[in-house]
Motif scaffolding. Structure first.
Motif, PDB file in Angstrom:
ATOM      1  N   LYS A 155       0.963  -1.199  -0.143  1.00  0.00           N
ATOM      2  CA  LYS A 155      -0.187   0.003  -0.078  1.00  0.00           C
ATOM      3  C   LYS A 155       0.792   1.173  -0.113  1.00  0.00           C
ATOM      4  O   LYS A 155       0.443   2.313  -0.757  1.00  0.00           O
ATOM      5  CB  LYS A 155      -1.094   0.093   1.305  1.00  0.00           C
ATOM      6  CG  LYS A 155      -2.047   1.097   1.369  1.00  0.00           C
ATOM      7  CD  LYS A 155      -2.995   0.808   2.479  1.00  0.00           C
ATOM      8  CE  LYS A 155      -4.144   1.985   2.463  1.00  0.00           C
ATOM      9  NZ  LYS A 155      -4.803   1.824   1.277  1.00  0.00           N
ATOM     10  N   ASN A 156       2.014   1.288   0.861  1.00  0.00           N
ATOM     11  CA  ASN A 156       2.506   2.698   0.959  1.00  0.00           C
ATOM     12  C   ASN A 156       3.486   3.013  -0.219  1.00  0.00           C
ATOM     13  O   ASN A 156       3.557   4.051  -0.791  1.00  0.00           O
ATOM     14  CB  ASN A 156       3.392   2.526   2.192  1.00  0.00           C
ATOM     15  CG  ASN A 156       2.620   2.446   3.529  1.00  0.00           C
ATOM     16  OD1 ASN A 156       1.429   3.228   3.545  1.00  0.00           O
ATOM     17  ND2 ASN A 156       3.256   2.186   4.557  1.00  0.00           N
ATOM     18  N   PRO A 157       4.161   1.854  -0.705  1.00  0.00           N
ATOM     19  CA  PRO A 157       4.961   2.258  -2.016  1.00  0.00           C
ATOM     20  C   PRO A 157       4.118   2.498  -3.194  1.00  0.00           C
ATOM     21  O   PRO A 157       4.363   3.177  -4.029  1.00  0.00           O
ATOM     22  CB  PRO A 157       5.608   1.130  -2.238  1.00  0.00           C
ATOM     23  CG  PRO A 157       5.394  -0.033  -1.418  1.00  0.00           C
ATOM     24  CD  PRO A 157       4.583   0.493  -0.122  1.00  0.00           C
ATOM     25  N   LEU A 158       2.963   1.805  -3.405  1.00  0.00           N
ATOM     26  CA  LEU A 158       1.989   1.965  -4.268  1.00  0.00           C
ATOM     27  C   LEU A 158       1.415   3.565  -4.273  1.00  0.00           C
ATOM     28  O   LEU A 158       1.405   4.263  -5.355  1.00  0.00           O
ATOM     29  CB  LEU A 158       0.698   1.134  -4.150  1.00  0.00           C
ATOM     30  CG  LEU A 158      -0.152   0.994  -5.281  1.00  0.00           C
ATOM     31  CD1 LEU A 158       0.688   0.549  -6.368  1.00  0.00           C
ATOM     32  CD2 LEU A 158      -1.142   0.004  -4.908  1.00  0.00           C
ATOM     33  N   GLY A 159       1.317   4.072  -3.320  1.00  0.00           N
ATOM     34  CA  GLY A 159       0.944   5.365  -3.269  1.00  0.00           C
ATOM     35  C   GLY A 159       1.874   6.492  -3.591  1.00  0.00           C
ATOM     36  O   GLY A 159       1.834   7.532  -4.486  1.00  0.00           O
TER      37      GLY A 159
END
Length: 361
Positions: A155-159
């Motif tokens: 989730k975090n790197p995708l953002g």
């Protein structure tokens, strides 16, 4: 003159005082027959196994319950002739309109009491089912933890990827190059949606209230028939005596909807789906014993679950349908387990049966 209704208390006390009352607690099915082969007693497990009521069967020839009652009549004849005092054998018995049952039978001649022959029935695959249930629960728990941790890690790197693509797009002057950044943004959004679906069962609070399972089934029936209006039949087979129970209504609607919609899609909207509700007695779920449980079946006459994924259908991202996300059954299993229950699947070409067991405290 109006006659008073009979008091049920004496009958209940008589059953409690019976020398066979302790057999009511057994998980195996027990039937007692008199010298004429008529049933004098059935325990709750026998009522569940043969899908009959003790009140109706007691006093009737037990062999008549089955399409071929000769095996029961043979046991009775052997007991009357003194051929055995105790006998173990395998029997295949079939009730009208139901699947044949392969049973391990122990017949014991009684010296005294409310009958002559006590017969204990065990399903051959009961031990296999218990082992399979434990494996399902263990693997489901491991998969949930894996998916939840993986989704958080993604989730975090995708953002960050999406944000960087937006900044890059604002610096580019060429419309041709912006097409590439749009591809990155759209794919990041698609993956974000997938991650949100993976985390969905763990995010929403468990909202408990009174649930009528037949209202849930009727809502699903209306939704699916509206989605597949031509060639699909959804047949009801309800036990209207089922009580309301405490649960999360919206979660259970999602569970049944996922199962029914999967069945309809597997048949391309043409076939028959049966929604069947029953009471199961003396059920073991996750090593806990329950006196009563909701026994809900979603049965279709479609092509069946592909054999190569049959043992993995509740795993995340496993789908037998082209274009399927492989999350519907995973979410359904999670919601059911949050209610202390379990989903099982028995599938072969022409008949797939998804069974939901929910404890009724």
């Amino acid at each position: 003159m109006t006659r008073a209704a009979p008091d049920p208390e004496p009958a209940r006390r008589a059953r409690a005082d019976s020398p066979l009352a302790g057999l009511d607690l057994l998980a195996t099915a027990v039937v007692v027959l008199d010298r004429e082969g008529c049933a004098t007693y059935l325990n709750p497990s026998a009522e569940q196994l043969f899908e009959v009521s003790r009140r109706i069967v007691v006093g009737q020839p037990f062999a008549r319950l089955f399409l071929d009652g000769a095996p029961i009549e043979g046991l009775m004849a052997g007991a009357l002739s003194g051929e055995f005092e105790e006998k173990r054998t395998d029997l295949e018995l079939e009730r009208p309109g139901r699947e044949p049952m392969l049973l391990l039978v122990t017949a014991t001649v009684l010296d005294a009491g409310p009958g002559m022959l006590l017969i204990e029935f065990r399903e051959h695959d009961k031990r296999w089912r218990v082992d399979r249930e434990e494996r399902l629960l263990d693997s489901a728990q491991a998969n949930r933890e894996l998916v939840r941790n993986l989704a958080h890690e993604i989730k975090n790197p995708l953002g960050g990827i999406r944000g960087a693509a937006q900044l890059l797009e604002s610096e580019l002057g060429s419309p041709g190059l912006r097409e590439y950044t749009q591809v990155i943004i759209k794919e990041a959004d698609r993956l974000q949606l997938l991650v949100d679906r993976l985390l969905a069962p763990h995010r929403h609070p468990h909202i408990v209230g009174d649930v009528n399972i037949h209202e849930v089934c009727e809502r699903i029936r209306s939704l699916v028939l509206a989605e597949f209006p031509h060639g699909l039949a959804v047949r009801r087979d309800y036990d209207t005596s089922l009580p309301e129970f405490r649960g999360d209504r919206e979660q259970l609607i999602q569970v049944v909807l996922n199962l029914v919609r999967n069945a309809a899609q597997s048949m391309n909207g043409r076939g028959e789906i049966i929604l069947r509700t029953r009471i199961a007695r003396q059920v073991t779920i996750a090593k806990h014993r329950w006196k009563l449980a909701l026994d809900l079946h979603v049965i279709d006459n479609g092509p069946g679950v592909p054999e190569e994924i049959r043992d993995r259908i509740f795993f995340p991202l496993v789908s037998g349908r082209e274009g399927g996300s492989g999350l519907g059954l995973t979410i359904a299993q999670t919601f059911v387990q949050q209610h202390g229950g379990l989903i099982e699947c028995d599938s072969r070409p022409g008949r797939t049966d998804f069974r939901i067991l929910l404890p009724l405290p």
